[in-house]
Each structure stands twice: as structure tokens, then as C-alpha cells.
Design an enzyme around this catalytic site. Structure first.
Site, short mmCIF file in Angstrom:
data_model
loop_
_atom_site.label_atom_id
_atom_site.label_comp_id
_atom_site.label_asym_id
_atom_site.label_seq_id
_atom_site.Cartn_x
_atom_site.Cartn_y
_atom_site.Cartn_z
N TYR A 95 36.40 41.33 51.46
CA TYR A 95 36.33 39.88 51.27
C TYR A 95 37.00 39.07 52.38
O TYR A 95 36.45 38.03 52.81
CB TYR A 95 36.85 39.49 49.88
N GLU A 137 34.66 42.50 39.60
CA GLU A 137 34.24 43.81 40.11
C GLU A 137 35.24 44.90 39.78
O GLU A 137 34.86 46.05 39.53
CB GLU A 137 34.01 43.71 41.62
#
Length: 403
Positions: A95, A137
Site C-alpha cells: 500500500y 483483507e
């Protein structure tokens, strides 16, 4: 939580994202892959070439900006993307890489219009959104690993059978190489297959719907050979068709996906498939006749002709066991198709046909197929007044917009 000033700045960029979103995401992917070519082991190269990934990300960024003051509204879309991420192996450390290059692309494309205030606001917003993805997630990774028969990452499965279903679709029956039972799945879910093809610099990952009912000691996927024509040739589908045979091993991730059949309900079902879109709906039909044989089902399949019509006999057997009516459309029927009455209607599924032949009042609609096919079905159902909560569909590839 974001402060009101940051929210106001993000909201002010919504019109800009509507105009320049795809250009920003195109630059983003170019710069990110240049700096981190290892990520090409994860991303679908065909979707990149066709621009589908760029379009999908642009739509996601636009939605995030539009709902920055109410991120709860986009949680369903986040979960759908998170399922894809979990099945591909996207991790928290990815990310910051995405954030750095997304902000860089915004600045490069917008130039002086991307003020320091805008870039800082988007940096704060991105961190909030990334944390939402990472949290969701993480739960999915834990669930995939800790369920009965579950595992983490990619696990080797052996091809125990390979069956040609049509001129373009072949089924692969897969069992865990270690002899264990595979994790259970819900009708409509998919698995990811990772392959290392000879002559290819990067590994390739593709997602394929599980085409059989849950409860077996194997998984089955039914794969269409993508031969190119007007889009990039399918590296993975051709590799599976040509190079993977009975006894070979492939690496797969645990089942994922939110396009799942709600078996708590008992109202009528209408399952509509086009081409290889039959695969998740075949799983649903087989599950229904196993567990809810009295539930009314109309199974509608559209194909070119009998040569490319996969799983026909299986659908007919399942229909005979349950309270199911099977209807077949061919848009290019062969002479023998007509002589042997292998289809019910010539042409395409239209709004007028649905209105005349399908009872719309309380049915649940599930459909899957090529994007133009799904756009047509979705538009027809909306025009006929079917409420959004009774319309369910699955995309192959990045999440798109049918409107």
C-alpha cells in the site's frame, strides 16, 4: 477520521478526477511498474494492455473522493476488491508503494493545479482508505488460513482429470497435492491460479470461477481458451489448455469472492449466463438441486452454437433432478443444432423476451458473461423494474460499472 478541511479539499477534486482519472491511473501504473517491476508478478498484464485496470482504479479513486465524508457507503465495493487482493496475495507493504506513485501521478498529470494542499489532503485520505483495505483483507487472510482445509498464499494442487467441455472450454479437476481435503467454498466463488510459463519473465495469476457444487474432495474450474483476436492472447488460459495435463501440479489460492448464492432464501431464481459465464452459475445450480431441490429455478444460457456450449449435459442432468427449467439461446446456430433441436431461441436475450417469458415479481437474478452481455441484461432488468437488491452479477477481471 479526516478533518473537515481535508474532506472539503478532496471533494473539490471530484470534477477533476471525472475528467482526468484514467490519465492519472495510466501514468500511475507506468511509473509504479518502472520503479517496482516485481509487481508485474501479481498484476494481470492483459487487463493492463486493454486499459481495464486503469479504468477500474479511476472509478475507485473517483468513488473514494465522492464519498470521502461517508466511506461506509463504499464498503461493499471495498470488500469486492479486497477479495481479489486476498486471492492475489496483496499485502500491507504494497500500500505505501501504491500511495507514493498515485500521488506522484496526480501531481504529474495535473501539474500546478495539484497544489501542496491538494497533495497533502490526498495523502491523508489515501492512508485512511488504505487502512480500511488492510483491515478488511487481514480478516480475509485469517479466514482463508484458519478454516477447515484452509491455507495461506498459494498451495500446490494436482490435476486429477482434464475434460474437454466444448471447442473452447476445458475443465480441470484439482486435488491438494498433500492429500488433504480442500477448503469449502460458496457457490459462485473463484480461485486464483499462478503459473510460471516457459519464456515468460514474470509469473501470471488468473482467477477462475469454481464450476462445481461445494462439498466435493476436489475443485473444478472450466477455462475458456482466449485466442486473441481483438484482445491480448490469454497467456494463462492457453498454458492450461496446451501445457497442463493430468498428473501435473498448479498453485492456487483459497476460494474467494462475493458473488455468492444466498441459500437462506427460497424465492424463485433466474440464472443467466453468456459463454464461459456459465461457470459460477453451474456451481449455483448444482448446489441448489443438492440442497434446495424444490426451489424454482430458470437457467438461461446464451452461446454461439453447440460447438462452444459447455456443460450442456450437466445442466440438463441437474435440471432433471430439481425444480428447474433450462432455456438455451444460440445466436449463430449450426444446421445440426436446428435439426436436433439443441436450442430454444435464436438470437439474443432481450428486455422484451424477459418481460414475456420470465416472472419478474419476486425472483432473484444472478448473471455472468462478457461485459456487453451483462450490460444488456442489467439494463433490461432495471428497465423492467427489478429492484437493485435482487440483481447480482460477477465481473471477470477488474470491477467495472454496468450503468
Amino acid at each position: 477520521m479526516l478533518d473537515q478541511k481535508t474532506i472539503d479539499v478532496i471533494k473539490s477534486t471530484v470534477p477533476v478526477l471525472a475528467e482526468y482519472g484514467e490519465k492519472i491511473t495510466t501514468v500511475f501504473y507506468q511509473q509504479m511498474f518502472k520503479a517496482h517491476p516485481e509487481l508485474l508478478n501479481i498484476f494481470n498484464h492483459a487487463n493492463q494492455k486493454q486499459g481495464r485496470q486503469q479504468q477500474a482504479l479511476a472509478a475507485t479513486v473517483y468513488a473514494a473522493a465522492s464519498y470521502i465524508d461517508n466511506l461506509e457507503a463504499i464498503i461493499p465495493a471495498v470488500k469486492q476488491i479486497a477479495h481479489k487482493h486476498r486471492s492475489l496475495g496483496i499485502k500491507p507493504e504494497h500500500y505505501p508503494i501504491v500511495g507514493t506513485h498515485l500521488l506522484g501521478a496526480i501531481k504529474d498529470v495535473l501539474g500546478p493545479a495539484a497544489t501542496d494542499e491538494i497533495i497533502k489532503a490526498w495523502g491523508r485520505a489515501y492512508n485512511i482508505i488504505a487502512d480500511v483495505f488492510i483491515s478488511i483483507e487481514a480478516e480475509m487472510y485469517d479466514e482463508a488460513k484458519n478454516q477447515l482445509g484452509g491455507w495461506e498464499g498459494f498451495k500446490p494442487f494436482v490435476v486429477v482429470d482434464k475434460v474437454k467441455e466444448s471447442d473452447v472450454i476445458t475443465s480441470f479437476y484439482l486435488k491438494p497435492e498433500d492429500g488433504s481435503l480442500p477448503a469449502q467454498f460458496k457457490p459462485g466463488q473463484y480461485i486464483s491460479i499462478k503459473i510460471e510459463a516457459e519464456g515468460e519473465r514474470f509469473t501470471h495469476i488468473r482467477q477462475y470461477s469454481l464450476s462445481n457444487a461445494p462439498g466435493k474432495d476436489y475443485y473444478r474450474i472450466s477455462v475458456k481458451r482466449e485466442s486473441g483476436n481483438d484482445k491480448p492472447e490469454g497467456i494463462v488460459s492457453n498454458y492450461l489448455h496446451d501445457a497442463v495435463n493430468k498428473g501435473d501440479a498448479v498453485s492456487i489460492s483459497a476460494p474467494a469472492g462475493e458473488f455468492i448464492l444466498d441459500m437462506e432464501k427460497d424465492n424463485p431464481l433466474v440464472l443467466i449466463s453468456g459463454g464461459v459465464g456459465i461457470t459460477p452459475l453451474a456451481s449455483m445450480l448444482n448446489a441448489i438441486v443438492d440442497l434446495q431441490p424444490e426451489r424454482p429455478v430458470t437457467f438461461i444460457h446464451a452461446a454461439g452454437n453447440s460447438k462452444v456450449h459447455a456443460l450442456r449435459d450437466e445442466i440438463e442432468r441437474a435440471s432433471a433432478r430439481g425444480n428447474t427449467k433450462s432455456i438455451v439461446f444460440y445466436d449463430q446456430p449450426l444446421n445440426e443444432d436446428q435439426e436436433q433441436n439443441l436450442f430454444d431461441f435464436k438470437g439474443y436475450i432481450s428486455r422484451e423476451w424477459l418481460e414475456d417469458y420470465i416472472k419478474l415479481d419476486d425472483a432473484e437474478f444472478y448473471f455472468c458473461g462478457p461485459v456487453p452481455f451483462m450490460k444488456s441484461i442489467n439494463a433490461s432488468l432495471r428497465e423492467l423494474g427489478v429492484p437493485e437488491e435482487r440483481i447480482h452479477f460477477e465481473f471477470f477481471g477488474p470491477k467495472g460499472n454496468l450503468e
